[in-house]
Design a protein around this motif. Structure first.
Motif, PDB file in Angstrom:
ATOM      1  N   ALA A 191       0.853  -1.205   0.000  1.00  0.00           N
ATOM      2  CA  ALA A 191       0.000   0.000   0.000  1.00  0.00           C
ATOM      3  C   ALA A 191       0.882   1.246   0.000  1.00  0.00           C
ATOM      4  N   THR A 192       0.960   1.899  -1.121  1.00  0.00           N
ATOM      5  CA  THR A 192       1.776   3.112  -1.239  1.00  0.00           C
ATOM      6  C   THR A 192       0.928   4.371  -1.397  1.00  0.00           C
ATOM      7  N   SER A 193      -0.201   4.275  -2.075  1.00  0.00           N
ATOM      8  CA  SER A 193      -1.070   5.447  -2.255  1.00  0.00           C
ATOM      9  C   SER A 193      -2.063   5.542  -1.092  1.00  0.00           C
ATOM     10  N   VAL A 194      -2.741   6.693  -1.014  1.00  0.00           N
ATOM     11  CA  VAL A 194      -3.726   6.903   0.048  1.00  0.00           C
ATOM     12  C   VAL A 194      -4.881   5.922  -0.090  1.00  0.00           C
ATOM     13  N   GLN A 195      -5.332   5.695  -1.307  1.00  0.00           N
ATOM     14  CA  GLN A 195      -6.449   4.787  -1.546  1.00  0.00           C
ATOM     15  C   GLN A 195      -6.081   3.351  -1.141  1.00  0.00           C
ATOM     16  N   GLN A 196      -4.892   2.944  -1.467  1.00  0.00           N
ATOM     17  CA  GLN A 196      -4.440   1.604  -1.103  1.00  0.00           C
ATOM     18  C   GLN A 196      -4.314   1.447   0.413  1.00  0.00           C
ATOM     19  N   LYS A 197      -3.819   2.471   1.085  1.00  0.00           N
ATOM     20  CA  LYS A 197      -3.674   2.414   2.542  1.00  0.00           C
ATOM     21  C   LYS A 197      -5.038   2.351   3.227  1.00  0.00           C
ATOM     22  N   GLU A 198      -6.019   3.082   2.685  1.00  0.00           N
ATOM     23  CA  GLU A 198      -7.367   3.029   3.263  1.00  0.00           C
ATOM     24  C   GLU A 198      -7.993   1.650   3.061  1.00  0.00           C
ATOM     25  N   LEU A 239      -6.352  -3.118  -6.196  1.00  0.00           N
ATOM     26  CA  LEU A 239      -5.682  -1.809  -6.210  1.00  0.00           C
ATOM     27  C   LEU A 239      -4.159  -1.942  -6.327  1.00  0.00           C
ATOM     28  N   VAL A 240      -3.627  -3.085  -5.954  1.00  0.00           N
ATOM     29  CA  VAL A 240      -2.165  -3.235  -5.983  1.00  0.00           C
ATOM     30  C   VAL A 240      -1.717  -4.108  -7.129  1.00  0.00           C
TER      31      VAL A 240
END
Length: 240
Positions: A191-198, A239-240
């Motif tokens: 998870a590198t982007s904000v969307q991926q982290k959420e 997403l990843v």
């Protein structure tokens, strides 16, 4: 009255008193004799050692002494590593003294031709590490390993319904903490982007619900939480 002769009652009482005193003395003597006999029973009889056993022990001692002397003669020159006319070699953290001495880098008996990671480490510099040559953590091989963890996690989550159906709550929590111990690390790495982290945080909350409902032995709640966890992991994987 004082010189009045004593009657038969007095003589009988005196006889009983003497008999009781004699009985007490006899009992004490019997107890002492019993204690002495018990103590002597626990004494170990001396064991005579045969002459052959004594000779065998002496032979073993002689062989050990001879082996020790031979080992000392063979390995003493190798351990000393000293040459005639040279001063003793020493090093203080590679700053003072001879950096090639065996005391440097805690690398006793190892190859010291390569530079160590630090003066405190026996390991070589990490610049030569295989995973760094393959790109390190940003390399395709390392990323593929993390994605493989996600794929295996989906398999593990698919087993939970069977455990919940049979109310094997211990197995449910085992599955969530055994292999899936690596799942959080894999999700956090990918998870590198904000969307991926959420999306990763949503999945973490879902599996925590599974653990909570399993601890409370809430079967329907565990079913619902497992379904939600699978859906959240699918969304994250896309997403990843």
């Amino acid at each position: 009255l004082r010189n009045r002769p004593k009657g038969p009652d007095f003589l009988t009482q005196q006889t009983h008193t003497n008999n009781n005193t004699n009985n007490i003395i006899i009992m004490k003597l019997a107890i002492v004799a019993t204690l002495i006999a018990s103590a002597s029973a626990f004494q170990m009889a001396p064991v005579s050692t045969p002459a052959s056993v004594t000779a065998l022990k002496a032979n073993k001692v002689d062989r050990r002494a001879a082996a020790a002397m031979m080992a000392g003669a063979l390995f003493a020159p190798a351990s000393a590593l000293a040459s005639a006319g040279e001063s003793p070699k020493f090093s203080v953290f590679g700053i003072i003294g001879d950096g090639t001495s065996l005391s440097e880098g805690a690398a006793y008996g190892s190859d010291q031709t390569a530079k160590t990671y630090s003066p405190y480490s026996p390991y070589s510099d990490s610049a030569d590490a295989a995973y760094l040559k393959a790109g390190g953590k940003s390399g395709a091989e390392y990323v593929a390993r993390k994605k493989a963890v996600i794929a295996e996690t989906k398999v593990r989550l698919g087993r939970l319904d069977g455990y919940i159906e049979k109310k094997k709550w211990y197995e449910v929590k085992n599955e969530l903490t055994r292999y899936m111990y690596e799942t959080r690390g894999a999700c956090t790495f990918l998870a590198t982007s904000v969307q991926q982290k959420e999306a990763a945080a949503d999945f973490f909350r879902a599996i925590e619900k599974v653990t909570l409902n399993s601890t409370m032995k809430n079967q329907q709640g565990a079913f619902d939480a497992t379904k939600e966890a699978i859906a959240k992991l699918d969304a994250f994987e896309k997403l990843v």
